[in-house]
Design an enzyme around this catalytic site. Structure first.
Site, PDB file in Angstrom:
ATOM      1  N   GLU A  64      12.341  38.053  12.528  1.00 39.75           N
ATOM      2  CA  GLU A  64      13.464  37.116  12.473  1.00 39.75           C
ATOM      3  C   GLU A  64      14.843  37.750  12.327  1.00 39.75           C
ATOM      4  OE1 GLU A  64      11.213  33.103  10.912  1.00 39.75           O
ATOM      5  OE2 GLU A  64      12.457  34.180   9.463  1.00 39.75           O
ATOM      6  N   GLU A 106       4.786  32.158  13.608  1.00 44.85           N
ATOM      7  CA  GLU A 106       4.922  31.396  12.361  1.00 44.85           C
ATOM      8  C   GLU A 106       5.114  29.930  12.699  1.00 44.85           C
ATOM      9  OE1 GLU A 106       7.844  32.516   9.496  1.00 44.85           O
ATOM     10  OE2 GLU A 106       7.443  34.668   9.652  1.00 44.85           O
TER      11      GLU A 106
END
Length: 438
Positions: A230, A330
């Protein structure tokens, strides 16, 4: 004439050998992406074209997150006063000091995830885990308060995975200076990954990971190394980030490894990475990791269940159009942001109108205990999970966040499964074909 024939034959044979060599080392997908690199005794232990990843993240293990294991952070709370609670692992270890932090973390690492967890993961029909780990497990900066010792447990985990026929991504979840300012990077509210030597230190750490886990010793288990979790594209220099990804890719390949390289989408739109790290440029075995959540803004939280499902289904349609392999690395069942400290220590929930200037939607109290969920909310959660599963399996598969939490049921695969909200087997559908893929 004869000389011409000999020359023509020689050219043909050379061309044939070139084609054969190309096919052996570069078998292409129809869209131009590489399936495997074969040869040299190497085979990638996962066919991203034909196999579907069904897995869980082992979150909260090697990188502390306050909302996942609040029991490690609550001792610092004084009644309702959270001002003394460390906001991330950096400040947690800094507050405790190395000796106490090491003692507590050794106990945590040895108990949060054990071989029994891997057996349960396999028994529930899963074939994969993603293991987040911070740079500090491999290299400490001067004055870093972090403690080490994670690596021995990572290597135990790889052995447990092998024993239970589970494949693994090793995911570098935190970079020095932080790549996103999230508490799950180790250091909240910092965005210094691209400053000073931090990027180079990250590459050095990756090189250690590549040499340890990217070779033959673990090639039957490790089917991807994620260069960085991320990175927050909107606040980073994207040209520098692309160079970092390219340098990381080249560093792994220079070790002779064929292990797939995983890049997170950096919160860019679908298709953004289509022309980056491509076979045409000589790069292969690249997977894009997309994360799917719908709870981190007031607008997303205000969607009704049909809108949530529509967004999830559109994810599948959009992901299918990408040229790289992709996986939902995710996602969760969350329809609220109610889990304590999900948004960070000393921050409330948007759902209750207590954070981010979001409008009040409802009370978080019943959301914290799955036994208090209404039948409607349970049904909505099951529908939402199934729609996401359908969308993610339309491409490369999914990795739920997370395997377990202490008391955040929307984020716990275990809790959702044992309460009948996560399908078991994972292919079971009470609400089939919500997305219309088939």
């Amino acid at each position: 004439m004869q000389l011409s024939f000999i020359l023509t034959s020689s050219v043909f044979i050379l061309l044939l050998e070139f084609v054969k060599a190309s096919v052996i080392s570069n078998p292409f997908k129809p869209n131009g992406n590489l399936k495997f690199k074969r040869g040299g005794g190497h085979n990638v232990a996962w066919d991203y074209d034909n196999n579907v990843i069904r897995g869980v993240n082992l979150g909260g293990w090697f990188v502390l997150e306050p909302y996942m294991t609040p029991s490690l952070f609550e001792p610092f709370q004084n009644g309702n006063d959270q001002s003394g609670v460390p906001v991330d692992e950096y400040h947690w270890t800094q507050t405790l000091g190395k000796e106490a932090a090491s003692r507590i973390l050794q106990k945590h690492w040895s108990t949060w995830i054990t071989e029994q967890d891997f057996k349960q993961i396999s028994n529930l029909g899963l074939n994969f885990v993603r293991i987040p780990i911070g740079y500090w497990a491999f290299q400490l900066l001067d004055n870093d308060p972090y403690v080490q010792g994670q690596v021995q447990y990572l290597e135990k985990a790889l052995g447990w995975a092998r024993k239970n026929n589970i494949r693994v991504w090793i995911d570098l979840h935190g970079a020095p200076g932080s790549q996103n300012g999230f508490d799950n990077s180790g250091l909240r509210d910092s965005y210094n990954f691209q400053n000073g030597d931090n990027t180079q230190v990250t590459l050095n750490v990756l090189n250690t990971i590549f040499k340890k886990y990217g070779g033959n010793e673990y090639s039957d288990v490790v089917i991807g190394i994620e260069l960085l979790n991320e990175p927050l594209g909107p606040v980073l220099n994207m040209d520098k980030l692309k160079q970092f990804f390219l340098d990381g890719y080249n560093s792994l390949r220079q070790t002779g490894s064929v292990t797939p390289v995983i890049i997170h989408d950096a919160f860019q739109v679908f298709g953004y990475w289509n022309n980056f790290l491509t076979v045409a440029e000589g790069q292969w075995n690249v997977v894009v990791d997309h994360h799917h959540y719908q709870v981190f803004s007031g607008g997303e939280l205000s969607r009704n269940i049909n809108d949530h499902i529509s967004v999830a289904c559109n994810w599948g349609w959009d992901a299918k159009k990408e040229s790289h392999w992709n996986v939902a690395g995710e996602w969760s069942a969350a329809l609220t942001d109610c889990a304590k400290w999900l948004n960070g220590v000393n921050r409330g929930a948007r759902y209750e109108g207590a954070y981010d200037n979001a409008p009040y939607i409802g009370s978080c109290q019943p959301m914290l205990d799955i036994s208090q969920w209404s039948d409607e909310h349970k049904t909505d959660t099951r529908r939402y999970i199934e729609a996401q599963l359908d969308a993610f399996e339309y491409t490369g598969g999914w990795v739920f966040w997370s395997w377990k939490t202490e008391n955040a049921p929307e984020w716990s695969f275990q809790t959702l499964t044992y309460n009948g909200l996560f399908p078991q087997p994972v292919t079971d559908r009470q609400f089939p074909n919500q997305c219309g893929f088939h």
